[in-house]
Design an enzyme around this catalytic site. Structure first.
Site, PDB file in Angstrom:
ATOM      1  CB  SER A 166      -0.956  -0.037   1.196  1.00 14.78           C
ATOM      2  OG  SER A 166      -1.968   0.933   1.061  1.00 14.78           O
ATOM      3  CG  ASP A 250      -6.410  -3.245  -3.944  1.00 18.92           C
ATOM      4  OD1 ASP A 250      -7.137  -2.313  -3.528  1.00 18.92           O
ATOM      5  OD2 ASP A 250      -5.175  -3.273  -3.774  1.00 18.92           O
ATOM      6  CG  HIS A 282      -5.516  -2.546  -0.260  1.00 15.89           C
ATOM      7  ND1 HIS A 282      -4.629  -2.333  -1.301  1.00 15.89           N
ATOM      8  CD2 HIS A 282      -5.100  -1.727   0.747  1.00 15.89           C
ATOM      9  CE1 HIS A 282      -3.739  -1.433  -0.948  1.00 15.89           C
ATOM     10  NE2 HIS A 282      -3.980  -1.056   0.294  1.00 15.89           N
TER      11      HIS A 282
END
Length: 309
Positions: A166, A250, A282
């Site tokens: 991320s 995601d 995610h």
């Protein structure tokens, strides 16, 4: 100032769902990744960890991970410098989710890993997290690598990798660009970008919350594809190899795939790999590190970190 306890009587100034709430009295209530685990021997993976303070004045630190059989071995291992996710405003190296997942990554990869704990927004807005994380990288691969016993004895500083999920993947990208042609002695072998956090959909509001830039979501930090940003310079990425990992469900998947495609088409001379996990969302590998799909990701990362070709 942070307040972990919910208080319905307090007025909410801003609700950054699902991560945190900011109250009108200035307190902040973080809602995810708030459970911490101490370092030590993990009996499930046979990986041992410890915390090292890097800069006492800011509190920047790292949690080091080492396969437990390595103290009796003289073999030098690839060094992975890892940056956790959390949108720049959540999680830490001690978060239960990250500690559990990184133990498994190290066990699957046979590497020494340094997980960097940088200061979080909104108390420390962008660019503070970037500055903390990069300074920690220079210390780990420089003075720290020569003085800290685990790094000195077990890290191969000719095989340094950046990795993150991320926003941690976002930072890894920018640091690889920053090091390119910088004249620094630090050399990065490769970058593992897991579910990278670049501009897209509802993450817009999250970025605006942590970054006061007038450029908004066209800031090159969050959108590497804007003309004025580093997207036009992907061919200068300062490493030999990159793997981009995305999850099929995601919201950020398309940006991760676009990054891979633009990198391949940029004229960059390195080797790029792409891995997509269907049916997962995610950072699933952090939330569900024991699922079969996570094990596949960990095995692929291990192959990436140990590929000397």
């Amino acid at each position: 100032m942070e307040d972990q306890d919910s208080n319905p009587a307090k007025e909410v100034a801003r609700d950054v769902f699902p991560f945190l709430r900011v109250y009108k009295d200035g307190t902040i209530q973080r809602l995810v990744a708030t459970e911490s685990l101490p370092p030590g021997l993990d009996s499930e993976t046979n990986v041992v960890s410890k915390d090292v303070v890097i800069f006492p004045e800011t509190g920047v630190s790292a949690r080091l991970y080492l396969p437990d059989d390595e103290p009796i071995s003289r073999k030098k291992l690839p060094l992975v410098v890892y940056y956790h996710g959390g949108g720049f405003f959540a999680a830490s190296t001690a978060s239960r989710e990250y500690h559990s997942a990184l133990n498994r990554i190290v066990a699957a990869s046979n590497v020494i890993l340094a997980s960097v704990d940088y200061r979080l927004a909104p108390e420390n807005p962008i660019p503070v997290p970037y500055a903390d994380a990069f300074a920690a990288l220079e210390w780990i691969a420089g003075a720290g690598g020569r003085s800290e016993p685990w790094l000195r004895d077990h890290a191969d500083l000719d095989r340094v990798y950046l990795a993150g999920d991320s926003c941690g993947a976002n930072m890894s990208h920018h640091f690889a660009l920053k090091l390119s042609g910088s004249g620094r002695a630090l050399r990065i072998r490769g970058v593992a970008m897991i579910h990278p956090y670049f501009w897209g959909a509802m993450v817009d509001n999250w970025w605006l919350f942590v970054c006061p830039s007038e450029k908004g979501c066209d800031d090159p930090l969050i959108n590497p594809f804007v003309e004025e940003g580093n997207g036009s310079g992907l061919q200068k990425l300062g490493c030999e190899r990159v793997i981009v990992v995305v999850a099929g469900d995601d919201i950020l998947k398309d940006r991760g795939r676009l990054y891979y495609e633009k990198l391949v088409g940029s004229g960059w001379k390195g080797k790029a790999e792409y891995l997509e996990t269907e049916g997962k969302d995610h950072v699933f590998h952090i939330i569900q590190p024991d699922c079969e799909e996570a094990k596949i990701v960990f095995k692929r990362l291990g192959a990436f970190f140990n590929d000397d070709s």
